[in-house]
Design a protein around this motif. Structure first.
Motif, short mmCIF file in Angstrom:
data_model
loop_
_atom_site.label_atom_id
_atom_site.label_comp_id
_atom_site.label_asym_id
_atom_site.label_seq_id
_atom_site.Cartn_x
_atom_site.Cartn_y
_atom_site.Cartn_z
N LEU A 81 42.09 -3.73 26.99
CA LEU A 81 42.65 -4.75 27.00
C LEU A 81 44.32 -4.43 27.19
CD1 LEU A 81 42.85 -7.77 26.84
CD2 LEU A 81 43.21 -7.63 24.18
N ALA A 82 44.93 -3.53 26.40
CA ALA A 82 46.35 -3.24 26.41
C ALA A 82 46.55 -2.72 27.80
CB ALA A 82 46.70 -2.49 25.28
N GLN A 83 45.66 -1.99 28.29
CA GLN A 83 45.69 -1.29 29.43
C GLN A 83 45.96 -2.04 30.61
OE1 GLN A 83 45.67 2.53 30.00
NE2 GLN A 83 46.89 1.98 31.51
N VAL A 84 44.95 -3.34 30.72
CA VAL A 84 44.76 -4.33 31.80
C VAL A 84 46.18 -5.30 31.63
CG1 VAL A 84 43.53 -6.07 30.70
CG2 VAL A 84 43.26 -5.59 33.20
N VAL A 85 46.49 -5.57 30.40
CA VAL A 85 47.83 -6.46 30.18
C VAL A 85 48.92 -5.51 30.60
CG1 VAL A 85 49.16 -7.48 28.46
CG2 VAL A 85 46.74 -7.84 28.42
N GLY A 86 49.09 -4.42 30.50
CA GLY A 86 50.05 -3.53 30.52
C GLY A 86 51.14 -3.64 29.60
N ALA A 87 50.66 -3.77 28.29
CA ALA A 87 51.66 -3.66 27.09
C ALA A 87 51.14 -3.59 25.76
CB ALA A 87 52.11 -5.31 27.02
N VAL A 88 51.59 -2.70 25.19
CA VAL A 88 50.89 -2.31 23.75
C VAL A 88 52.07 -2.61 22.82
CG1 VAL A 88 50.71 -0.05 22.21
CG2 VAL A 88 49.83 -0.10 24.63
N ASN A 89 51.56 -3.46 22.07
CA ASN A 89 52.34 -4.01 20.77
C ASN A 89 51.83 -3.26 19.31
OD1 ASN A 89 50.15 -5.51 20.13
ND2 ASN A 89 51.49 -6.91 19.06
N THR A 90 50.82 -2.19 19.44
CA THR A 90 50.28 -1.70 18.23
C THR A 90 49.88 -0.53 18.49
OG1 THR A 90 49.50 -3.85 17.95
CG2 THR A 90 48.59 -2.02 16.57
N LEU A 91 50.60 0.62 17.85
CA LEU A 91 50.03 1.98 17.85
C LEU A 91 49.23 2.17 16.39
CD1 LEU A 91 52.95 3.69 19.25
CD2 LEU A 91 50.90 3.38 20.32
N GLY A 104 46.65 3.02 21.31
CA GLY A 104 47.60 1.95 21.71
C GLY A 104 46.76 0.61 21.86
N ALA A 105 47.05 -0.60 21.38
CA ALA A 105 46.21 -1.94 21.26
C ALA A 105 47.48 -2.83 21.71
CB ALA A 105 45.39 -2.12 20.15
N ASN A 106 46.81 -3.86 21.98
CA ASN A 106 47.33 -5.23 22.21
C ASN A 106 46.96 -6.38 21.38
OD1 ASN A 106 48.04 -8.09 23.44
ND2 ASN A 106 49.20 -6.98 24.91
N THR A 107 47.64 -6.71 20.40
CA THR A 107 47.23 -7.91 19.44
C THR A 107 47.75 -9.38 19.89
OG1 THR A 107 48.78 -7.56 17.80
CG2 THR A 107 46.53 -6.23 17.64
N ASP A 108 48.81 -9.05 20.58
CA ASP A 108 49.44 -10.46 21.21
C ASP A 108 48.38 -11.45 21.73
OD1 ASP A 108 51.92 -9.95 20.37
OD2 ASP A 108 52.51 -8.84 22.32
N ALA A 137 56.56 -9.61 29.50
CA ALA A 137 55.38 -8.97 28.92
C ALA A 137 54.62 -9.78 28.22
CB ALA A 137 56.01 -7.95 27.85
N THR A 138 55.28 -10.96 27.66
CA THR A 138 54.42 -11.85 26.68
C THR A 138 53.70 -12.86 27.63
OG1 THR A 138 55.99 -11.79 24.93
CG2 THR A 138 54.45 -13.68 25.13
N ALA A 139 54.16 -13.02 29.02
CA ALA A 139 53.40 -13.96 30.01
C ALA A 139 52.14 -12.99 30.37
CB ALA A 139 54.21 -14.29 31.36
N ALA A 140 52.27 -11.89 30.41
CA ALA A 140 51.02 -11.13 30.74
C ALA A 140 50.20 -11.08 29.75
CB ALA A 140 51.38 -9.70 31.28
N SER A 141 50.25 -11.06 28.61
CA SER A 141 49.34 -11.33 27.45
C SER A 141 48.84 -12.51 27.33
CB SER A 141 50.21 -10.83 26.09
OG SER A 141 50.55 -9.56 25.88
N ALA A 144 45.86 -13.15 29.85
CA ALA A 144 44.66 -12.58 29.20
C ALA A 144 44.14 -13.56 28.20
CB ALA A 144 45.01 -11.02 28.77
N ALA A 145 44.88 -14.07 27.27
CA ALA A 145 44.44 -15.12 26.58
C ALA A 145 43.92 -16.22 27.04
CB ALA A 145 45.48 -15.53 25.41
N LEU A 146 44.48 -16.78 28.22
CA LEU A 146 44.17 -18.05 28.76
C LEU A 146 42.62 -17.68 29.52
CD1 LEU A 146 47.12 -18.95 30.51
CD2 LEU A 146 46.08 -20.22 28.77
N ALA A 147 42.54 -16.26 30.00
CA ALA A 147 41.29 -15.97 30.62
C ALA A 147 40.13 -15.75 29.53
CB ALA A 147 41.24 -14.71 31.25
N GLU A 148 40.41 -15.54 28.35
CA GLU A 148 39.48 -15.56 27.34
C GLU A 148 39.05 -17.11 26.69
OE1 GLU A 148 39.38 -14.27 22.53
OE2 GLU A 148 40.48 -13.12 23.99
N LEU A 149 39.99 -18.01 27.08
CA LEU A 149 39.74 -19.42 26.95
C LEU A 149 39.04 -20.20 28.07
CD1 LEU A 149 43.09 -20.37 25.04
CD2 LEU A 149 40.81 -20.45 23.98
N GLY A 150 38.69 -19.32 29.14
CA GLY A 150 38.18 -19.65 30.33
C GLY A 150 38.95 -20.09 31.51
#
Length: 292
Positions: A81-91, A104-108, A137-141, A144-150
């Protein structure tokens, strides 16, 4: 350090304003674990050195700007998920010989989804059209969140489309469609917001004030069913949030995203479900002390 305790910290620049220590300290207290959570101002050039100095005492790091992109380069393994978003906010430091594997993970993304569902009041909420304000960067996350919502097709309004290349590449990796449009006026943005089920503003504080004022001045109270997440939470309520509420919509405050992304960090670092309500109480108390 108490015996058996582990360390975690938030890094970024600037970082003194971060409320991550409030959230993580509250979680550790509720979980009954003697962990230590710190704060360190670190820029992009300094992150690699910090990571190299980690040892087995460390459970993980929370990362804020400007470290979310460079963190992709210092992790041993990056979550898909972090790879596809292109942002890591958690190590996350996985137990192992020496320091252990650094993941590396993305929890945003989790934070955006949870905050929006909370504001909508339905766990099965499935919005359709979406508008994203801002292209960082937050727009990219958010995509991904919107895609999870459909939602796999969104309108993105930006002041300067030429600076949205990273967002376009992230959308391509995710397999979602975006329509990138230059933000020309408050009226134009308001029309887009009113035509969407969900709006996520990734703008810095005050950048959406004119839009909020226009929504308030032209409010007709017909926004029922629409939801706004404004990631800026200081000051709160923002003028954008106030205008959206005046127009009849429901608002997810930026601190709700902060809460839920931190809760996911706690889960990943400790391996235990996060005490969300204890963290929420600590966060809202801290915001009240700041006058927010």
């Amino acid at each position: 350090m108490p015996a058996g305790a582990r360390r975690a910290a938030v890094l970024g620049k600037p970082v003194a304003h971060s409320l991550s220590p409030v959230l993580h300290d509250a979680a550790y207290a509720a979980l009954g674990i003697d962990w230590v959570y710190g704060v360190a101002e670190v820029d992009e050039a300094g992150l690699r050195g910090v990571v190299a100095a980690l040892d087995g005492e460390w459970a993980g790091l929370s990362l804020t700007m400007p470290l979310k992109h460079v963190a992709l380069e210092v992790a041993d393994v990056v979550d898909p998920l972090a790879q596809v978003v292109g942002a890591v906010n958690t190590l996350i430091v996985q137990p192992g010989p020496g320091r252990g594997l650094l993941v590396g993970a993305n929890t945003d993304v989790h934070g955006v989804v949870a905050a929006l569902r909370e504001a909508a009041g339905r766990a099965d909420w499935r919005p359709h059209g979406a508008v994203v304000l801002g292209g960082g960067a937050t727009a990219a996350s958010t995509l991904a969140a919107l895609a999870e919502l459909g939602i796999t097709s969104s309108l993105v309004l930006v002041r300067n489309p030429a600076r949205a290349g990273a967002l376009q590449r992230a959308a391509h990796r995710m397999g979602v469609d975006i329509t990138l449009r230059r933000w020309t006026s408050a009226e134009q943005a308001a029309d887009a917001v009113r035509a969407a089920d969900v709006t996520v503003s990734t703008l810095p504080a005050h950048a959406g004030d004119d839009l909020g004022d226009h929504l308030a001045a032209t409010a007709q109270g017909q926004g029922a069913g629409r939801v706004l997440l404004d990631v800026a939470y200081d000051p709160w309520p923002s003028r954008l949030a106030a205008g959206f509420t005046a127009d009849g919509g429901a608002v997810a405050p930026g601190w709700a995203m902060l809460l839920h992304q931190a809760a996911e960090q706690v889960r990943l670092m400790t391996g235990r479900p996060a005490p969300v309500e204890a963290m929420r109480t600590a966060l809202t108390d801290a915001l009240a002390r700041r006058g927010g």
